[in-house]
Motif scaffolding. Sequence first.
Motif, short mmCIF file in Angstrom:
data_model
loop_
_atom_site.label_atom_id
_atom_site.label_comp_id
_atom_site.label_asym_id
_atom_site.label_seq_id
_atom_site.Cartn_x
_atom_site.Cartn_y
_atom_site.Cartn_z
N LYS A 73 0.82 -1.16 0.21
CA LYS A 73 -0.11 -0.03 0.08
C LYS A 73 0.83 1.21 -0.23
O LYS A 73 0.57 2.18 -0.62
CB LYS A 73 -0.83 -0.01 1.34
N GLU A 74 1.99 1.33 0.81
CA GLU A 74 2.87 2.27 0.86
C GLU A 74 3.49 2.44 -0.44
O GLU A 74 3.86 3.72 -0.84
CB GLU A 74 3.72 2.30 2.02
N ALA A 75 4.02 1.68 -0.99
CA ALA A 75 4.63 1.62 -2.46
C ALA A 75 3.87 2.10 -3.28
O ALA A 75 3.99 3.14 -4.38
CB ALA A 75 5.11 0.08 -2.72
N VAL A 76 2.65 1.59 -3.51
CA VAL A 76 1.50 2.07 -4.51
C VAL A 76 1.31 3.71 -4.26
O VAL A 76 1.38 4.42 -5.19
CB VAL A 76 0.25 1.44 -4.44
N ALA A 77 1.02 4.15 -3.07
CA ALA A 77 1.08 5.49 -2.60
C ALA A 77 2.12 6.25 -2.95
O ALA A 77 2.10 7.49 -3.68
CB ALA A 77 0.93 5.53 -1.03
N LEU A 78 3.35 5.84 -2.85
CA LEU A 78 4.55 6.51 -3.37
C LEU A 78 4.58 6.69 -4.59
O LEU A 78 4.98 7.61 -5.31
CB LEU A 78 5.78 5.82 -2.72
N ARG A 79 4.29 5.82 -5.52
CA ARG A 79 4.20 5.70 -7.00
C ARG A 79 3.05 6.90 -7.40
O ARG A 79 3.56 7.61 -8.29
CB ARG A 79 3.85 4.51 -7.51
N ARG A 80 1.93 6.89 -6.95
CA ARG A 80 0.92 7.79 -7.04
C ARG A 80 1.59 9.28 -6.90
O ARG A 80 1.30 10.17 -7.64
CB ARG A 80 -0.38 7.52 -6.45
N GLU A 106 3.33 9.70 5.12
CA GLU A 106 1.93 9.85 5.62
C GLU A 106 1.29 10.72 4.75
O GLU A 106 0.12 10.94 4.69
CB GLU A 106 2.26 10.29 7.03
N ASP A 107 2.29 11.69 4.11
CA ASP A 107 1.50 12.86 3.11
C ASP A 107 0.78 11.90 1.99
O ASP A 107 0.07 12.78 1.23
CB ASP A 107 2.52 13.72 2.75
N VAL A 108 1.36 10.88 1.63
CA VAL A 108 0.69 10.50 0.45
C VAL A 108 -0.22 9.09 0.71
O VAL A 108 0.11 8.18 -0.21
CB VAL A 108 2.12 10.06 -0.53
N ASN A 109 -0.85 9.12 1.73
CA ASN A 109 -1.74 7.96 2.13
C ASN A 109 -2.61 7.87 1.06
O ASN A 109 -3.45 9.01 0.77
CB ASN A 109 -2.48 8.34 3.44
N PRO A 110 -3.11 6.78 0.49
CA PRO A 110 -4.03 6.52 -0.67
C PRO A 110 -5.35 6.91 0.22
O PRO A 110 -6.05 7.29 -0.79
CB PRO A 110 -3.83 5.07 -0.88
#
Length: 824
Positions: A73-80, A106-110
Amino acid sequence: MSRIPQPSSRPTVKTTLVPPARSRAPSPSKPAASVSSPRVRTKSVPKSPSKAIRRPPPVENEPPVPKTPLSIKEAVALRRAEAKKAISTSLGLGNSAGFGEFENLEDVNPKKNEEETLDLGRWSVKETIERARSTGAINLSSRSLPCIPPALFDIHLGITPDPLKSAASEPPISSPTDTPFSSRRTGQREGPAWFEAQDLHVLKAWNNDIVEIQHEISLFGSLKTVDLHQNRIVLLPDTFADLTALTTLDLSHNCLTALPSNIFALPNLTVMKLSHNALRELSFGAPFLKPPSRKAQHDTFSSRGFFDPVITRASSPLPRLSVLDVSHNKLTASTIDHANLPLLITKADFAANPLALGDSNSTLAFIRALSHLEHLKELRCETADIGDDAFPSNLSTSESHCFPRLRILDMGETRVTMEGLQSALSGLKQDITYDFTTEEPPEGTLRVSIGKKVVREPWEVEAERRVKSRVPKSVTGTESAGPSKTDVGQNNTDVVKEAWEIEAEQGLLTEGGRRRARAAAAMSAADVAPPPKPSPPIGHGQPPTPASPSQPSPTTSLTNPQYYKATTQTLTLPPLSAPTKSHARSFSLATSFSSPPSSRGKTDFALPTPTLPLVAISAQSFAQTLKTLVLSNRKFDVCASLPIIGEVLLPSLEELVLDGCGFGDQISVTRQAEAGTAASLRSNDTFLPLLTRVFPSLRTLDLSYNVLTSASLQQDALSSLILADNSNGRKGLRHLRLRGNRIDGLDAFQGIAELFKGNRSVPDWKLEELDLRDNEISKLPAELGLLPLDVFLVDGNLFRIPQRRVWEREGTRGLLSWLRGRME
């Protein structure tokens, strides 16, 4: 791997200072763990331009660099986050160094990006509107639009519509992925040229949040289809009725309470769907009740200018409307202007409306007005408030034209009863059925639905109909209170039974049952046989033996519907197997009897045993009009029974099927005085000439799977069989099937083909199909290419030339063309 460039070209290292030889930089593709201490650069050893300095190998006991693992989930959020940052960077909206506001995961939480919806690859609203200039059709469905985008008017018409109260701000019409105008190539047009642009004729904006429609919609004068269902439209502008080219209008599933009066004067509207609204009246004649004015002449000029188009309205209410759907509204029969109903309506749906509310007598006038519509085929009032008072008993008898073309009448779950409808519709010309299926009813049938609708498959209805057809009439009649066995027995003749049912009743389904039936029939014939009489004097002859009263006559058995189909004038006799050959050790427990060989191998003892029983067939009432005679696989007695006087017995016979009967070049002919008498004369005759004399009107002859040889195919016999002859009343064959015989030569056909040398056509030649498959033909004469055949089949023979691919690729025409080429 992300396609976005990394924020820094130099990799980050650990915060502690280490010697240069032991420094290990992480991979740029993997994200580094965030720390609170500031980043410190390590000093690098300068390289000599002439010689590279070798670094010492790393120490084996060096502790590994700690890395923080990332969840999916964190990797996907970082890619977005990287993708969003790259988009803003490409548009010049942010700085290329670092992630800006994204300082940690935390700033790029999906969860924060749930409001952003994906377009799933479809174009933005602006690009859809621009592309519609080239296609003339636009689809803005399922976009949560509060109104029709004003950009549609700006891009297509060059005007800015007045703002709406329900939509104070214009909805966004562009997306970040749209190509800006400044980035387009030099010389590329923003839209199609003026001569390539098309007027908008299809507008679809269903499943949105539209509440109001701009009054400038009338400027799209070429609109033919408007689909705005599943919105929240409360009121239509009066100018909406100026779309005179409109043919299909779908405003279902909205919040409409009224319609513009001029909408009933649209001249080209054919489909109007207004279901699931809150309409309270349908004033079809409202546009034509105004005082005489310029609009009464059905020409309305716009007040905007002199050059605006002229709006031509209809002179009668919706003159081309065929489908009207106003179900699930608040309409009553008194608020529907049934005196001005459109005359060309074929499908009308008034389901789930309180038709009888207020004035119940108005429903009678409403139904009478609908019954006068000559083109009405479907009338649906399911779950509507309507009762038997709308269908008086004299509805169909008092009116000259009452539902003349009605095919579906749906009164399901209403107060209408079956007794009331039966009395009201008793005078209709259509056949009324109460079985509701998924298929359309046939022409001339009215399907009525009353009460709870039970939709059944067509096979279920057909099965029930067959069961009812087997029930005797006395059971359903009103003369007797209950069924009786005597009544059932008296009406058995009305039931058409299958062949297996007849055999089951006679006990002939097993071999033992058939053997016992033959024995019983032979014993009964021996018991009633008359005593032998002294031989008469020479010259006086012997009187015919009277037929046994216990055996049915063959002439009465052939009229059974099991064998003769009156609709197609076809007689089909069942096959008869050849008698089994007994040997010295065979025995039977049945009583010995002396009976003619015709009693073996049959299931119906009343049928004639000869393969070609013309004497028995000519005695039937249908002999003069019989068209088709099917005698397949009748091998029990291979002969033909003919009368002593006369040979043309079936003058109208056009198709004769004798496949699998075992006929050869010669046929045994038995001549009898009348049907059922003993044979008086037996002789042999040539097979094909006999068929030529007996059946002059023959057009199709099937002699497949017999034992015919080339000796029977003489040119004279074949010419008289195939060619037409007006002097003898012969019409000429069109289909000749000789498959599966013993033919080894085609000399006769070669002689007939000589007639076409120098002649394109022979008037007496009618043959279209010639089937010679599965024979013993060793050579295919080239002269056969002259025959004008549509179907020529030669598979399964012995010849090697031509090869199979000649006719497999090009068919009959290719084969005949190849044969003609061999002549040259």
